[in-house]
Write a protein that holds these residues in place. Structure first.
Motif, PDB file in Angstrom:
ATOM      1  N   ARG A 146     -64.716 -48.057  -8.020  1.00 61.21           N
ATOM      2  CA  ARG A 146     -65.190 -47.978  -8.307  1.00 61.21           C
ATOM      3  C   ARG A 146     -65.173 -47.507 -10.115  1.00 61.21           C
ATOM      4  O   ARG A 146     -66.275 -46.914 -11.138  1.00 61.21           O
ATOM      5  CB  ARG A 146     -65.812 -45.936  -8.123  1.00 61.21           C
ATOM      6  CG  ARG A 146     -66.174 -45.727  -7.339  1.00 61.21           C
ATOM      7  CD  ARG A 146     -66.350 -43.970  -7.214  1.00 61.21           C
ATOM      8  NE  ARG A 146     -67.179 -44.479  -5.896  1.00 61.21           N
ATOM      9  CZ  ARG A 146     -68.366 -43.528  -5.922  1.00 61.21           C
ATOM     10  NH1 ARG A 146     -68.834 -43.322  -7.069  1.00 61.21           N
ATOM     11  NH2 ARG A 146     -68.710 -43.483  -4.803  1.00 61.21           N
ATOM     12  N   PHE A 151     -68.085 -52.742 -12.097  1.00 56.62           N
ATOM     13  CA  PHE A 151     -69.205 -51.643 -11.298  1.00 56.62           C
ATOM     14  C   PHE A 151     -69.872 -50.792 -12.131  1.00 56.62           C
ATOM     15  O   PHE A 151     -71.051 -49.541 -11.816  1.00 56.62           O
ATOM     16  CB  PHE A 151     -68.588 -50.856 -10.351  1.00 56.62           C
ATOM     17  CG  PHE A 151     -69.398 -49.562  -9.239  1.00 56.62           C
ATOM     18  CD1 PHE A 151     -69.971 -50.592  -8.111  1.00 56.62           C
ATOM     19  CD2 PHE A 151     -69.731 -49.254  -9.551  1.00 56.62           C
ATOM     20  CE1 PHE A 151     -70.859 -49.085  -7.759  1.00 56.62           C
ATOM     21  CE2 PHE A 151     -69.284 -47.457  -8.788  1.00 56.62           C
ATOM     22  CZ  PHE A 151     -70.260 -47.581  -8.151  1.00 56.62           C
ATOM     23  N   TRP A 154     -73.440 -51.940 -12.863  1.00 53.49           N
ATOM     24  CA  TRP A 154     -74.084 -51.291 -12.126  1.00 53.49           C
ATOM     25  C   TRP A 154     -74.022 -50.524 -11.924  1.00 53.49           C
ATOM     26  O   TRP A 154     -76.259 -50.000 -11.100  1.00 53.49           O
ATOM     27  CB  TRP A 154     -73.602 -52.109 -10.392  1.00 53.49           C
ATOM     28  CG  TRP A 154     -73.396 -53.047  -9.642  1.00 53.49           C
ATOM     29  CD1 TRP A 154     -72.712 -54.582 -11.024  1.00 53.49           C
ATOM     30  CD2 TRP A 154     -74.019 -53.379  -8.625  1.00 53.49           C
ATOM     31  NE1 TRP A 154     -72.781 -55.394  -9.951  1.00 53.49           N
ATOM     32  CE2 TRP A 154     -73.834 -55.706  -9.526  1.00 53.49           C
ATOM     33  CE3 TRP A 154     -74.338 -53.143  -7.487  1.00 53.49           C
ATOM     34  CZ2 TRP A 154     -73.987 -55.655  -8.183  1.00 53.49           C
ATOM     35  CZ3 TRP A 154     -75.078 -54.160  -6.734  1.00 53.49           C
ATOM     36  CH2 TRP A 154     -74.629 -55.343  -6.905  1.00 53.49           C
ATOM     37  N   ASP A 204     -74.950 -44.200  -5.549  1.00 52.34           N
ATOM     38  CA  ASP A 204     -73.306 -45.186  -6.295  1.00 52.34           C
ATOM     39  C   ASP A 204     -72.678 -45.132  -5.639  1.00 52.34           C
ATOM     40  O   ASP A 204     -72.231 -46.867  -5.552  1.00 52.34           O
ATOM     41  CB  ASP A 204     -72.557 -43.772  -7.157  1.00 52.34           C
ATOM     42  CG  ASP A 204     -73.107 -43.099  -8.158  1.00 52.34           C
ATOM     43  OD1 ASP A 204     -74.323 -44.410  -8.814  1.00 52.34           O
ATOM     44  OD2 ASP A 204     -72.845 -43.019  -8.343  1.00 52.34           O
ATOM     45  N   LYS A 207     -74.771 -48.117  -4.630  1.00 53.26           N
ATOM     46  CA  LYS A 207     -74.559 -49.418  -5.199  1.00 53.26           C
ATOM     47  C   LYS A 207     -73.068 -50.219  -4.960  1.00 53.26           C
ATOM     48  O   LYS A 207     -72.769 -52.018  -5.192  1.00 53.26           O
ATOM     49  CB  LYS A 207     -74.522 -49.657  -6.583  1.00 53.26           C
ATOM     50  CG  LYS A 207     -75.517 -48.948  -6.959  1.00 53.26           C
ATOM     51  CD  LYS A 207     -76.058 -48.525  -8.355  1.00 53.26           C
ATOM     52  CE  LYS A 207     -77.530 -48.937  -9.150  1.00 53.26           C
ATOM     53  NZ  LYS A 207     -77.849 -47.645  -9.960  1.00 53.26           N
ATOM     54  N   LEU A 208     -71.979 -49.849  -4.592  1.00 55.99           N
ATOM     55  CA  LEU A 208     -70.554 -50.261  -4.669  1.00 55.99           C
ATOM     56  C   LEU A 208     -70.637 -51.099  -3.228  1.00 55.99           C
ATOM     57  O   LEU A 208     -70.374 -51.593  -3.246  1.00 55.99           O
ATOM     58  CB  LEU A 208     -69.683 -48.967  -4.550  1.00 55.99           C
ATOM     59  CG  LEU A 208     -67.969 -49.793  -4.098  1.00 55.99           C
ATOM     60  CD1 LEU A 208     -67.952 -50.488  -5.155  1.00 55.99           C
ATOM     61  CD2 LEU A 208     -67.270 -48.426  -4.551  1.00 55.99           C
ATOM     62  N   LEU A 211     -72.339 -54.725  -3.768  1.00 53.30           N
ATOM     63  CA  LEU A 211     -71.997 -55.320  -4.395  1.00 53.30           C
ATOM     64  C   LEU A 211     -70.796 -55.761  -3.922  1.00 53.30           C
ATOM     65  O   LEU A 211     -69.928 -56.934  -3.870  1.00 53.30           O
ATOM     66  CB  LEU A 211     -71.084 -54.611  -5.589  1.00 53.30           C
ATOM     67  CG  LEU A 211     -70.180 -54.858  -6.756  1.00 53.30           C
ATOM     68  CD1 LEU A 211     -70.184 -56.355  -7.183  1.00 53.30           C
ATOM     69  CD2 LEU A 211     -69.802 -54.212  -7.507  1.00 53.30           C
ATOM     70  N   TYR A 212     -69.695 -54.597  -3.087  1.00 55.64           N
ATOM     71  CA  TYR A 212     -68.350 -55.263  -1.723  1.00 55.64           C
ATOM     72  C   TYR A 212     -68.933 -56.163  -1.298  1.00 55.64           C
ATOM     73  O   TYR A 212     -68.513 -57.340  -0.693  1.00 55.64           O
ATOM     74  CB  TYR A 212     -67.950 -53.867  -1.528  1.00 55.64           C
ATOM     75  CG  TYR A 212     -66.956 -54.481  -0.827  1.00 55.64           C
ATOM     76  CD1 TYR A 212     -65.131 -54.036  -1.317  1.00 55.64           C
ATOM     77  CD2 TYR A 212     -66.686 -54.462   0.802  1.00 55.64           C
ATOM     78  CE1 TYR A 212     -64.142 -54.758  -0.111  1.00 55.64           C
ATOM     79  CE2 TYR A 212     -65.202 -54.353   1.563  1.00 55.64           C
ATOM     80  CZ  TYR A 212     -64.531 -54.875   0.749  1.00 55.64           C
ATOM     81  OH  TYR A 212     -63.258 -55.411   1.664  1.00 55.64           O
TER      82      TYR A 212
END
Length: 433
Positions: A146, A151, A154, A204, A207-208, A211-212
């Protein structure tokens, strides 16, 4: 959707969050002429407490997602009994596990539970993330990710744009057009679909998670945005929990290397057709493999061949082209190096030849499926076509021509009977099948 514990699970470990995965051991019996009545068969059920560590939620609640966790808690996903052990855990940290899936706890269908990456790669990735922040080996990788610069970008973004994924190692993102990334956002199954190209409905943590997943293995994303229900040669994505995804079950192609000649011909013919659809389709995307092996492709129980592992699949948008940013390399960050270290730059989008997937398949897969299966002179012609198809130094037209010739040779070698349920009985009445 975040996983919630029921009262029974919570009472087993008060004051300490703990995910429980209850798995029923399915008994297998050999059928006989006189089977005992169900009331006389002892019903033994073993409970498996895989917990947060097995699922990967102890360190990362933002890995793939949690959309299917409740299925595990409600016992609507059950591991195959062959994996049972007295310790209550699978015997080995396998890449995937056969399982059964139900929507109503009454009717079941086979599924596959797969790791996003191997257990060893996950451990290495976790240690790399912790080391990047000089944190203990047992750090919360979610908390560290985070705080990264990527990020934070993002978090501020309203739309998934090529610059946000630049430098990620997946072939899927080597040449990301805006049209492709919009498709990712619209069809991302781990959030409520707002039907928008904007990420306003993403939390949030959503989004993580996205992305991961894109940084580690884009396979589950490809299953979501190019679903089999729309004709794409991919299994159905059913959901995820922690570092595991659940999809419809296929048997790897390697299990069919010893198949009868007519079945081998049918599978090879299908495989060439799949590659053809990846080169040319209505959406004008060009798909190409960077690597193939015997586990890349799989077969459903109706005989239909699909792509079983899409992690090495790249996508080029022939309609929109590649963004200018794709040509420039961004300095590697932790998301660029999560699995196997910081990889060497992938070749330019313009350098991927149309023949690439055919050459790989004709060299590494089809020879093992077709070798020595047919009498001469048919086998000789097949071997010659395979050799020309696998010649990387040849220009695209020659390789594509050899693949077309190979399909022509294989077509009459297929038979029409119930073993090929995906095209039977249509094949009795229509030459197309």
């Amino acid at each position: 959707m975040e996983p919630q514990l029921g009262p029974t699970a919570a009472s087993l470990c008060p004051g300490r969050p703990h995910l429980l995965l209850w798995v029923s051991a399915l008994s297998c019996c050999v059928s006989s002429l006189a089977s005992p009545s169900p009331s006389l068969v002892p019903r033994i059920r073993t409970s498996y407490n895989f917990g947060r560590t097995f699922l990967g939620l102890d360190k990362c609640n933002a890995c793939i997602g949690t959309s299917i966790c409740k299925k595990f808690f409600k016992e609507e996903i059950r591991f195959d009994s062959r994996l049972a052990s007295r310790l209550g855990l699978p015997p080995d940290p396998l890449p995937s596990y056969p399982a059964n899936y139900s929507d109503d706890s009454k009717t079941w269908r086979p599924v596959e539970i797969s790791r996003l990456v191997s257990k060893q790669e996950s451990d290495i990735s976790d240690r790399r993330i912790c080391a990047s922040a000089a944190a203990p080996k047992t750090c919360s990788i979610e908390r560290i990710l985070r705080k990264t610069g990527r990020f934070q970008k993002w978090l501020q973004a309203k739309r998934l744009t090529p610059d946000l994924v630049q430098g990620l190692p997946s072939p899927f993102l080597r040449c990301p057009s805006q049209r492709l990334l919009d498709r990712v956002v619209r069809r991302y199954a781990e959030v409520a679909d707002a039907g928008s190209i904007f990420m306003d409905h993403f939390t949030d943590r959503d989004k993580l998670r996205l992305l991961y997943t894109l940084a580690v293995n884009a396979h589950p994303i490809l299953l979501q945005i190019f679903p089999g229900a729309e004709g794409w040669p991919l299994p159905k994505y059913l959901g995820s929990c922690g570092r595991f995804l659940v999809s419809t079950s296929t048997s790897p192609l390697r299990e069919f290397y010893g198949a009868a000649p007519d079945q081998a011909a049918d599978l090879a013919y299908q495989l060439l057709g799949v590659l053809e659809s990846l080169r040319s389709n209505d959406l004008n995307y060009f798909f190409y493999f960077t690597h193939v092996d015997a586990g890349t492709f799989g077969i459903f129980n109706n005989g239909h061949l699909f792509i079983r592992d899409a992690s090495a699949l790249g996508v080029i948008d022939k309609q929109e082209g590649s963004p200018a940013a794709a040509g420039a390399e961004e300095s590697p960050d932790i998301f660029s190096c999560l699995v196997s270290g910081c990889r060497a730059p992938l070749p330019s989008c313009d350098a991927v030849p149309e023949r690439q997937s055919l050459v790989l398949v004709c060299r590494r897969v089809l020879p093992q499926l077709l070798q020595g299966k047919f009498p001469s002179p048919v086998q000789d012609e097949i071997d010659a076509a395979l050799a020309r198809c696998g010649e990387d130094a040849s220009p695209d037209p020659e390789v594509l021509g050899a693949a077309s010739r190979l399909k022509d040779l294989l077509r009459p070698l297929r038979t029409c009977d119930p073993r090929f349920a995906y095209r039977y009985p249509d094949c009795k009445y229509n030459e197309k099948f």
